[in-house]
Design a protein around this motif. Structure first.
Motif, short mmCIF file in Angstrom:
data_model
loop_
_atom_site.label_atom_id
_atom_site.label_comp_id
_atom_site.label_asym_id
_atom_site.label_seq_id
_atom_site.Cartn_x
_atom_site.Cartn_y
_atom_site.Cartn_z
N TRP B 77 -44.24 33.54 39.49
CA TRP B 77 -45.62 33.16 39.11
C TRP B 77 -46.60 34.31 39.38
O TRP B 77 -47.46 34.58 38.55
N ASN B 78 -46.44 34.98 40.56
CA ASN B 78 -47.48 35.90 41.00
C ASN B 78 -47.18 37.38 40.79
O ASN B 78 -48.10 38.15 40.53
N SER B 79 -45.93 37.79 40.89
CA SER B 79 -45.73 39.24 40.97
C SER B 79 -44.52 39.75 40.23
O SER B 79 -44.10 40.88 40.45
N ALA B 80 -43.93 38.95 39.37
CA ALA B 80 -42.80 39.47 38.59
C ALA B 80 -43.30 40.57 37.67
O ALA B 80 -44.43 40.55 37.21
N CYS B 81 -42.44 41.54 37.38
CA CYS B 81 -42.87 42.68 36.60
C CYS B 81 -42.44 42.56 35.15
O CYS B 81 -41.33 42.13 34.84
N THR B 82 -43.34 42.88 34.24
CA THR B 82 -43.03 42.84 32.82
C THR B 82 -42.64 44.20 32.29
O THR B 82 -42.43 44.35 31.11
N GLY B 83 -42.59 45.19 33.16
CA GLY B 83 -42.30 46.53 32.68
C GLY B 83 -43.54 47.39 32.76
O GLY B 83 -43.47 48.56 33.10
N LEU B 84 -44.69 46.82 32.45
CA LEU B 84 -45.93 47.59 32.51
C LEU B 84 -46.66 47.34 33.82
O LEU B 84 -47.09 48.24 34.50
N TYR B 85 -46.80 46.06 34.14
CA TYR B 85 -47.51 45.71 35.37
C TYR B 85 -46.82 44.52 36.02
O TYR B 85 -46.01 43.84 35.39
N CYS B 86 -47.14 44.28 37.27
CA CYS B 86 -46.43 43.27 38.05
C CYS B 86 -47.37 42.18 38.50
O CYS B 86 -47.70 42.08 39.68
#
Lengths: 367, 300
Positions: B77-86
């Motif tokens: 929910w809070n801090s998984a990374c999408t590749g660009l930002y977390c």
């Protein structure tokens, strides 16, 4: 052309077609102020279409509609001064009875106290007082139709239109509401146009009946006239239950000396009051079952009685319908239920020719 | 005197039913099989999302952990990374909300009024118009993707929230209009006539007579639109632009971006979080959905 001032609703050359299908064919109709007119006919005869045209819910292809002398052909339904009652009640299901009644008044922006006054008066008139806060789903069929009538009444208009209002009700309720509508008309003396396919409703309610067929009016007359002197074979067959007997034969002689030949027997027509002079030729003798008297045969030889054979007896409680045969012609007679007949029995038949109708077989018109 | 059966029982009252019959056995086995088929992946997802990464590596995929933890959910929910930002999947959640709500409301508003016009206020060529609408709902979306890119760019809204809302609204219209037209056509014509005699006009009949009667069909439309738009991936990835990516796109980015080891528990948690909205809507409104479908969508 301006309509007569005592005319409430007037229809001039009204026609309506859907493509090639002509639903109404150049109708003319004048309805007097305070008259109760019934449009009677089988389904598909155009009676509801005519009513919808008068209401402004359908656009005619040709012709004009006048209400109170004013040409309303292009007016919206609400501006025509009409109230309408529908077969399926058509109450607004999400509104209480009170809001159903007042909807039209609220739309027109009438003052609140005036709305209340009118709703209360109509509620009292139709005994809806206890039901005002209910939703339509909590009402019986008869109550719903009373609310629908009330919704037309609160508009305080000159003309009320009824589109088969009792057809969805059971027989007992129908009879009750019929009386109620008649009483309402006596009290309000408004013009009412009432569409039905039920001839009993037509006979009991109407000042005049318009019998319709195929988009035309066949006969427009008082109920008794329609019943006693039907203009043609269609009207004669449509009105009356059990229906009129049609005996096919031919007239010989003319005027007062005319005689109707039925099988091998002769019926003098000297008591008949013709519309058109009687001429020799193929004709149909129309006699209502109640205008035929039966005597047990072997009483005495009557010159004006005819020999028939009993075919079948239908007891109906208050009276019985006796089916008879003269040669190959089958017809029915209404007799009191205490008179007893057996199939195969020979009886003397006497036609009350002064109450009968004679039709030209080719044109179907009354002579 | 009464008839008796072979074993001397006098038939009276309801006929006794056999507890186990062949038909029953077949029906229940099929139902059970289907339930397992659909629930098993969910089961794996839930138990995996509750493990920590050690437990996933060492344990069996089918066996739940003895020490469940929600830390993967929090991370998803809070801090998984999408590749660009977390920033986790919550960004996608709020984007999806901002896309779904306006699209649902606007498309239903337009479709209900169009359906009402088609059903009750026939105009010249209204039937032809309806046919065009009907046929257009069978055209594959793919055909219109690129033209819509050009149109939205020309409108100056490409890669923004309004673009994706517009596209969802447009593609929702044919089926919704069909739904509303058929529902309104199934309402009694005499009601419409009565309202006209009472002096109500176009808008008043719609808002005061028809809309109050149409809760079932509005429910169906809302469910169709929310679940459809929430589950959408294609339009979101094409028209929304990276800052407005809906939850589905964000989920894909989280699952497909690998930094170090793959965090299956976070992926699973993020997936469940994404799916939970349509799931909840079906769950709570299934009854109304069925009722609405039965009331208007099928007949008419």
């Amino acid at each position: 052309m301006k309509a007569n001032s005592t005319t409430s609703v007037s229809v001039r050359g009204l026609a309506l077609s859907y493509g090639a299908v002509q639903v109404l064919k150049a109708l003319d109709l004048d309805i007097a102020d305070g008259e109760f007119l019934v449009l009677l006919g089988p389904s598909g005869c155009g009676k509801s279409t005519l009513l919808n045209c008068i209401a402004g819910l359908l656009e005619p292809s040709h012709g004009q509609v006048f209400i109170k002398g004013k040409n309303v052909t292009w007016e919206e339904p609400k501006d025509r001064g009409i109230g309408m009652v529908f077969q399926s009640y058509a109450l607004y299901p999400q509104m209480t009875v009170e809001r159903n009644l007042s909807f039209g008044l609220r739309v027109s922006g009438l003052a609140k106290d005036e709305i209340e006054k009118r709703v209360k008066r109509v509620g009292d008139m139709l005994q809806l007082g206890d039901l005002l806060q209910r939703k339509p789903s909590a009402l019986s069929g008869g109550q719903r139709q009373r609310v629908a009538i009330g919704r037309a009444l609160v508009r305080e208009v000159d003309v009320f239109l009824f589109d088969e209002p009792l057809s969805n009700l059971d027989a007992k309720l129908r009879a009750e509401l019929r009386v109620e509508i008649k009483r309402l008309h006596q009290r309000l003396a408004n013009t009412m146009i009432y569409v039905t396919h039920d001839q009993i409703e037509a006979m009991t309610l109407a000042d005049r009946i318009a019998v319709m067929k195929g988009g035309t009016i066949q006969q427009l007359d008082a109920p008794q006239t329609i019943y006693n002197k039907p203009k043609n074979l269609y009207v004669a067959g449509f009105i009356g239950s059990p229906s009129m007997n049609f005996l096919k034969g031919k007239i010989e002689g003319a005027g007062a000396k005319a005689v109707f030949h039925l099988g091998g027997q002769k019926i003098p027509l000297k008591d008949y009051v013709p519309d058109a002079p009687l001429k020799a030729g193929a004709a149909v003798l129309g006699v209502r079952p109640e205008h035929i008297q039966l005597d047990m045969a072997a009483t005495k030889a009557n010159s004006d009685a005819y020999k028939a054979v009993v075919d079948l007896v239908e007891p109906m409680g208050s009276d019985s319908l006796v089916w008879l045969k003269i040669d190959d012609t089958l017809f029915s007679a209404r007799v009191e239920s205490n008179q007893h007949f057996d199939p195969g029995q020979k009886v003397d038949v006497r036609f009350r020719i002064n109450l009968a109708s004679v039709f030209d077989e080719a044109t179907g018109d009354r002579l | 005197m009464s008839h008796t059966t072979a074993i001397g029982i006098v038939p009276t009252g309801p006929k006794p039913k056999k507890l186990i019959s062949v038909e029953r056995v077949i029906v229940y086995s099929v139902l059970l099989l289907c339930a397992v088929f659909f629930l098993f992946p969910l089961y794996i997802m839930v138990i995996t999302s509750l493990k920590d990464i050690e437990a996933i590596r060492s344990g069996n995929i089918f066996i739940p952990t003895m020490t469940p933890t929600f830390s993967a959910w929090g991370k998803a929910w809070n801090s998984a990374c999408t590749g660009l930002y977390c920033e986790g999947i919550k960004v996608g959640f709020w984007n999806s909300v901002r896309i779904t709500f306006p699209s649902t409301i606007v498309s239903i508003a337009i479709a209900s009024i169009t359906g009402y016009s088609l059903a009750n206020w026939p105009f010249k060529f209204s039937e032809a118009f309806f046919t065009v609408l009907l046929v257009s709902s069978f055209i594959p979306y793919v055909v219109m993707l690129y033209p819509l890119v050009l149109i939205t760019r020309w409108l100056g809204i490409y890669s923004t929230l309004p673009a994706v809302v517009l596209v969802h609204t447009i593609f929702g219209l044919p089926i919704l209009t069909l739904l509303f037209r058929n529902y309104f056509a199934s309402l009694p014509q005499e009601l419409f006539k009565a309202a006209r005699v009472d002096g109500a006009g176009y808008w008043r009949i719609f808002f005061q007579v028809f809309v109050p009667m149409s809760a079932p069909i509005f429910t169906v439309a809302v469910i169709l639109q929310i679940t459809g738009i929430w589950n959408d991936f294609l339009f979101g990835v094409i028209y929304a632009g990276p800052t407005n990516y809906p939850m589905t796109v964000q989920l894909n980015n989280i699952v497909n971006s690998v930094q170090g080891g793959k965090e299956y528990n976070v992926d699973m948690a993020a997936t469940i979080l994404t799916g939970i909205v349509p799931l909840a809507i079906y769950f709570f409104s299934g009854k109304y959905f069925v009722r609405g479908i039965a009331a208007g969508a099928v007949k008419g």
